[in-house]
Design a protein around this motif. Structure first.
Motif, PDB file in Angstrom:
ATOM      1  N   THR A 240       1.638  -3.608 -12.542  1.00 40.10           N
ATOM      2  CA  THR A 240       0.996  -2.362 -13.211  1.00 40.10           C
ATOM      3  C   THR A 240       0.117  -1.682 -12.544  1.00 40.10           C
ATOM      4  OG1 THR A 240       1.323  -3.820 -15.398  1.00 40.10           O
ATOM      5  CG2 THR A 240      -0.083  -2.066 -15.623  1.00 40.10           C
ATOM      6  N   TYR A 241      -0.613  -2.277 -11.764  1.00 36.68           N
ATOM      7  CA  TYR A 241      -1.806  -1.784 -10.849  1.00 36.68           C
ATOM      8  C   TYR A 241      -1.027  -0.983  -9.760  1.00 36.68           C
ATOM      9  CZ  TYR A 241      -6.176  -2.819 -13.440  1.00 36.68           C
ATOM     10  OH  TYR A 241      -7.016  -2.871 -14.267  1.00 36.68           O
ATOM     11  N   TYR A 242       0.025  -1.530  -9.305  1.00 35.34           N
ATOM     12  CA  TYR A 242       0.780  -0.690  -8.257  1.00 35.34           C
ATOM     13  C   TYR A 242       1.173   0.596  -8.991  1.00 35.34           C
ATOM     14  CZ  TYR A 242      -0.111  -3.561  -4.367  1.00 35.34           C
ATOM     15  OH  TYR A 242      -0.899  -4.344  -3.163  1.00 35.34           O
ATOM     16  N   ILE A 243       1.856   0.722 -10.060  1.00 35.56           N
ATOM     17  CA  ILE A 243       2.142   1.551 -10.757  1.00 35.56           C
ATOM     18  C   ILE A 243       1.051   2.612 -11.327  1.00 35.56           C
ATOM     19  CG2 ILE A 243       3.244   2.512 -13.236  1.00 35.56           C
ATOM     20  CD1 ILE A 243       4.865  -0.275 -13.075  1.00 35.56           C
ATOM     21  N   ILE A 244      -0.097   2.133 -11.657  1.00 36.25           N
ATOM     22  CA  ILE A 244      -1.067   3.094 -11.766  1.00 36.25           C
ATOM     23  C   ILE A 244      -1.685   3.897 -10.655  1.00 36.25           C
ATOM     24  CG2 ILE A 244      -3.531   2.879 -12.668  1.00 36.25           C
ATOM     25  CD1 ILE A 244      -3.034   0.708 -14.468  1.00 36.25           C
ATOM     26  N   LEU A 245      -1.581   2.894  -9.529  1.00 35.42           N
ATOM     27  CA  LEU A 245      -1.881   3.751  -8.372  1.00 35.42           C
ATOM     28  C   LEU A 245      -0.925   4.955  -8.021  1.00 35.42           C
ATOM     29  CD1 LEU A 245      -3.800   3.356  -5.790  1.00 35.42           C
ATOM     30  CD2 LEU A 245      -1.947   2.072  -4.712  1.00 35.42           C
TER      31      LEU A 245
END
Length: 294
Positions: A240-245
């Motif tokens: 999720t945080y790589y997607i948000i990035l």
């Protein structure tokens, strides 16, 4: 002081949501309130006092930001569009180190960026694709009698825009543009000011007929998307945080892909505009650094 700090952060989020192409969710990440916002919406009844003390100043600030600064922001976009967008790009860019460090810290042992970079690339591509979609040539722009059809459209549009506002990298106001509702919403914001000056209750009735279904849609959209975001963050936290990035990187590009960034220039952009944009960009970075502190 906490109330005032959250109120000020709410103002920034509210202003961001007025501008097509700028993501309110991204600004919430910049300001370190994204996770708390999702928690407050999803678990409001578990600790009502705690969540009210968080949501109340934030929502008051957002409302104040939209009402008080919409005219100023529109003026800046009409006359100094590139430097104005540069400031918001600086705010967005200020969140990138934070998000990258969180994503990196959540990686399982033995995993590297290469294992997750595909999520960033896909989400980056999606946001850039959305940014290249042109708005409809003829959006609704008449503010007057509110039909049942417009009320239904406001309900559905409010839900879609609200969901988009919460997702980092996606602009809720741009979704309103695509739905042909952006000019209508801005028109009713202007009507609020007219009512406060004239106290004409016919104006108030028109505002309520449009804004009540819009508000119901906003609440429904926020609840539905926040539950989904919490689910994926709990189950697929690193991804999720790589997607948000990727979403945030994409929104940084998207700000300058949007025609609104160059709307105040009819011909060649003067060199002074680029200098001013660099200044406002670094000012945005500074504000992001200041407001992003816990």
């Amino acid at each position: 002081m906490d109330f005032l700090f959250l109120f000020f952060k709410g103002i920034i989020v509210g202003i961001a949501n007025v501008i097509p192409g700028v993501s309110g969710g991204t600004i919430a990440v910049v300001l370190h309130i994204f996770d708390r916002l999702i928690e407050a919406i999803n678990h409001f009844t578990s600790n009502v006092k705690k969540h009210i003390m968080f949501l109340l100043p934030l929502l008051l600030g957002a409302g104040f930001g939209i009402l008080a600064f919409s005219v100023l922001i529109n003026y800046c976009l009409e006359n100094y569009s590139l430097p104005t967008c540069g400031f918001f790009a600086g705010l967005v860019a200020g969140s990138l180190p934070l998000i990258y460090n969180i994503a990196k810290s959540k990686r399982p042992a033995g995993k590297t960026n290469a294992n997750y970079i595909i999520y960033t690339i896909i989400s980056l591509a999606i946001v850039i694709l959305l940014a290249t979609i042109k708005a409809p040539e003829s959006a609704d722009s008449i503010v007057g009698d509110v039909s049942v059809g417009l009320m239904i459209k406001a309900l559905i549009g409010g839900a879609i825009a609200s969901a988009a506002m919460i997702i980092p990298g996606v602009s809720g106001s741009f979704m309103l543009v695509l739905l042909g509702l952006y000019n209508v919403v801005i028109g009713y914001v202007a009507l609020v000011k007219d009512f406060l000056v004239t106290w004409d209750f016919n104006i108030l009735a028109s505002i309520l007929k449009f804004c009540i279904p819009l508000g119901v849609g906003v609440i429904l959209g926020a609840i539905i998307i926040s539950r989904f975001i919490e689910f994926v963050m709990n189950k697929y936290h690193t991804q999720t945080y790589y997607i948000i990035l990727g979403l945030i990187l994409g929104s940084l590009v998207g700000i300058f892909l949007d025609p609104i960034a160059f709307g105040s220039y009819s011909g060649t952009i003067p060199f002074s505009a680029f200098i001013a944009t660099a200044v406002t960009f670094f000012a945005g970075l500074g504000v992001a650094s200041l407001l992003g502190k816990e």
